[in-house]
Structures are given as structure tokens and as C-alpha cells.
Design a protein around this motif. Sequence first.
Motif, short mmCIF file in Angstrom:
data_model
loop_
_atom_site.label_atom_id
_atom_site.label_comp_id
_atom_site.label_asym_id
_atom_site.label_seq_id
_atom_site.Cartn_x
_atom_site.Cartn_y
_atom_site.Cartn_z
N GLU A 255 -6.03 46.93 36.11
CA GLU A 255 -5.51 47.31 37.42
C GLU A 255 -4.26 46.72 37.48
O GLU A 255 -3.84 45.48 37.37
CB GLU A 255 -6.47 46.44 38.35
N CYS A 256 -3.34 47.53 37.93
CA CYS A 256 -1.75 47.27 37.77
C CYS A 256 -1.11 47.17 39.09
O CYS A 256 0.33 47.20 39.34
CB CYS A 256 -1.02 48.13 36.80
N THR A 257 -2.01 47.24 40.46
CA THR A 257 -1.25 47.35 41.52
C THR A 257 -1.25 46.05 42.18
O THR A 257 -0.32 45.57 43.16
CB THR A 257 -1.89 48.31 42.58
N GLY A 258 -2.40 45.11 42.08
CA GLY A 258 -2.75 43.95 42.74
C GLY A 258 -3.06 44.22 44.32
O GLY A 258 -3.52 43.25 45.01
N VAL A 259 -3.28 45.53 44.66
CA VAL A 259 -4.08 45.93 46.16
C VAL A 259 -5.36 45.63 46.02
O VAL A 259 -6.23 46.10 45.04
CB VAL A 259 -3.41 47.45 46.23
N GLU A 260 -5.97 45.22 47.18
CA GLU A 260 -7.35 45.08 47.07
C GLU A 260 -8.11 45.97 47.09
O GLU A 260 -9.26 46.10 46.26
CB GLU A 260 -7.48 44.37 48.60
N SER A 261 -7.85 47.11 47.69
CA SER A 261 -8.70 48.35 47.49
C SER A 261 -8.82 48.79 46.19
O SER A 261 -9.86 49.18 45.51
CB SER A 261 -8.44 49.39 48.44
N SER A 262 -7.99 48.78 45.39
CA SER A 262 -7.66 49.23 44.09
C SER A 262 -8.33 48.40 42.87
O SER A 262 -9.08 48.74 42.15
CB SER A 262 -6.14 49.40 43.50
N ILE A 263 -8.19 47.13 43.34
CA ILE A 263 -8.97 46.18 42.53
C ILE A 263 -10.55 46.37 42.68
O ILE A 263 -11.38 46.57 41.82
CB ILE A 263 -8.65 44.57 42.87
N ILE A 264 -10.92 46.49 43.83
CA ILE A 264 -12.57 46.69 43.99
C ILE A 264 -12.95 48.14 43.55
O ILE A 264 -13.92 48.29 42.66
CB ILE A 264 -12.57 46.70 45.58
N THR A 265 -12.11 49.24 43.38
CA THR A 265 -12.37 50.36 43.06
C THR A 265 -12.52 50.48 41.51
O THR A 265 -13.50 50.79 40.83
CB THR A 265 -11.18 51.51 43.63
N GLY A 266 -11.57 49.81 41.10
CA GLY A 266 -11.54 49.46 39.64
C GLY A 266 -12.92 48.73 39.17
O GLY A 266 -13.39 48.94 38.09
N GLY A 267 -13.36 47.77 40.01
CA GLY A 267 -14.63 47.25 39.61
C GLY A 267 -15.77 47.91 39.59
O GLY A 267 -16.91 47.78 38.80
#
Length: 359
Positions: A255-267
Motif C-alpha cells: 500500500e503506497c498511498t497512506g490513504v485510509e480507504s486504500s489501506i482497508i481495501t488492501g487488507g
Amino acid sequence: MVSLPKPTNPSLVVNEKHSIFMQDAPIVEPGANKVLVHVRACGICGSDVHFWKMGQIGELVVEGNCILGHEACGDVISVGENVTKVKVGDRVAVEPQLPCGKCYLCMDGNYNLCKEVEFSSVYPHNGLMQRYKVHDERFVHKIPDKMTYAQGALVEPVSVAYHGVERSQLTLGKAAMVAGAGPIGLCTLALAKASGATPLLITDISSKRLEFAKKLIPEVTTYQIDTKKSNWENAQEIRKLFGPTEYEQPPCVLECTGVESSIITGGFVTRRGGTLTVLGVGRGDINNFPFMHLSLAEIDVKFINRYHDSWPACINLIANKVINVDSLVTHRFPLEQAVQAMEVSSDPSNGNIKVMIED
């Protein structure tokens, strides 16, 4: 007799009032074990923009004037006493940190975690967006003649990606996903390709950045995040692109954005038993973190803090064309126009990937 003009040291300064401006900085002679570098190229990082716009990154707060910039390469023009690693005339990529060298973390090789580290461009430690900068000889690295100054400056973002790949569960012949097609995401994608992970997929909310990623690594699958869908729904659409079985899902998500929604989606995308590695820098807290989903799936969540012992390896990767970073530089400005360069870098609508300041 004609006197030569006194050299000047234009620099880009940020302050606690969220202002950026050019200022002539003093030229400091190098002391023992120090070298003076004429900075020839310095890339603008998202953290530079963040310090300008937000005034802080987590616990790192701008409390006064501070010169920005930490992605740099240049020429050694003067050396202090006891310097043996480089000489005047050497072209060097600058590793922008100075750890204490004495704590247990430094002694253990994890000097990027040193609490006393002096990191260039983090207040009160001036950065490299200036013509002349003194730096410790241990943290300048010679580059070969076949490398450009811009390539030397790009060693820094490649090092971030390198450290992320090191800490991830990226495996030869197994799937991997990269979230975010900005400079760090693109460097991570290039390294994932070089490391033999396959198939590869990259996500972003910008179709233009995904098109750029496709040109950089043609075999990558792209997925544009649908902001109208939930994190879970986007994750399920991404999983379909990898295949119908759990085994086909990526054991490695970077995960290379640090954006909350992106981190959760990656999980939610990460395969059961896999690893979610967060390279991105974001807000201090994350809400709605899918704790039990990650727990029941035994998904490891890892983070990175910059890098260590990466400059020689990343110089080799770039110099020997294992990865190609040249196309990442989309805009170039002279040092005297550093303010304009920052304005361009802060506006994603103009299609910038990496803005480079050159002197």
C-alpha cells in the motif's frame, strides 16, 4: 584586476505559517568527515508538499524556517578533514539522514529507526533544495558515469520502495498488488516486476496514472478505484481480476498511498496468511480498521520508515537498467523557480509524477 562574483546559495524554505519562499542560505565549509555537495538535481516528494500545506507529518512539525528537499544528487566540491570515502569531483547520490550511530537500533543496522536521526528537510534540519549542502561522508554514495543526476536523485524514492519490498512477503512467481500509482507506487511496481512477482495489479483513483503505470510495466493489470463503492466492494472486484480461488489472490499487497480507504481495501484483498505492507504516509489515526478480518485470516500488517542500507543496491538497479525510472520525471525546473515547481507538484490535475529541480 577583475573580482569574481561571490557564489550564492538559493534555497526553498517553508515556515510554520505554511509559506514557501526562496532565500539565500549561507554556504558552510565542511568540517571533519563532512563534504560539501553542489546539488545538481533534487526531486520534490509528497512529504515536501505535505510540510508546506499541512505543516506536519504525524509527530514531525514545522516550527520555523526549514529548507525542503531530500531526493538529491550532485558533485562533491569540497571535503573536510579525514574524508576518505569520496573526493572532490565525485558525483554522488545523497542519503538524506544522519543517525546517531550509537543507539541499539543503529548498532543493530536499523539506523532508519534511530530516534535521534537528523533527516534532511524535517525541521529543524535543513534539506537539499539548495545549491550547496554539507553532508556526512558516510551518507553520500558515488554514482557511475552512466547515471544522470536525475537518476541519482531518484535513488531516494526507489529506496523507499526497496525497503517496502524487503519487508513484504513478495515471492517469485506469486501474485502481488500495489495500491497507488504515484512515484512510490510506480517504483514499487517496477521492483515487484524485477523481483519476479506475477501476476501484478495496481490500483489508483486516477485513470491517467493507471495509464502511466501500464506504459511503465505493460503486463500489469490496472484497476481504477470506484469511490462510489465500499472498500469491501472494491476489494471483491480486484480479487475477481486475480482469479476465483483463494490461492490465486495476492499474498503480498503493498500500500503506497497512506490513504485510509486504500489501506482497508488492501487488507480485504490480501490472501489469507499473507502480508499487507504499508509504505504510504497518512493521517495519524485510521478509523474502521478491519481488525477481526485481518486477525481471523492471519494477515500480517507491516509498516516501513524510510530505508536503510539501500543506496548501493538501488544505484545498481538503476545504473544496470534492471528498472527504468527515467519516465517518472515529468517536469523539470531550475532551482531559481523552485516555488513554481512546488506549485506544479501540488496539483495532480497537470499529470505530474515526479517534478525535478535542477541546477
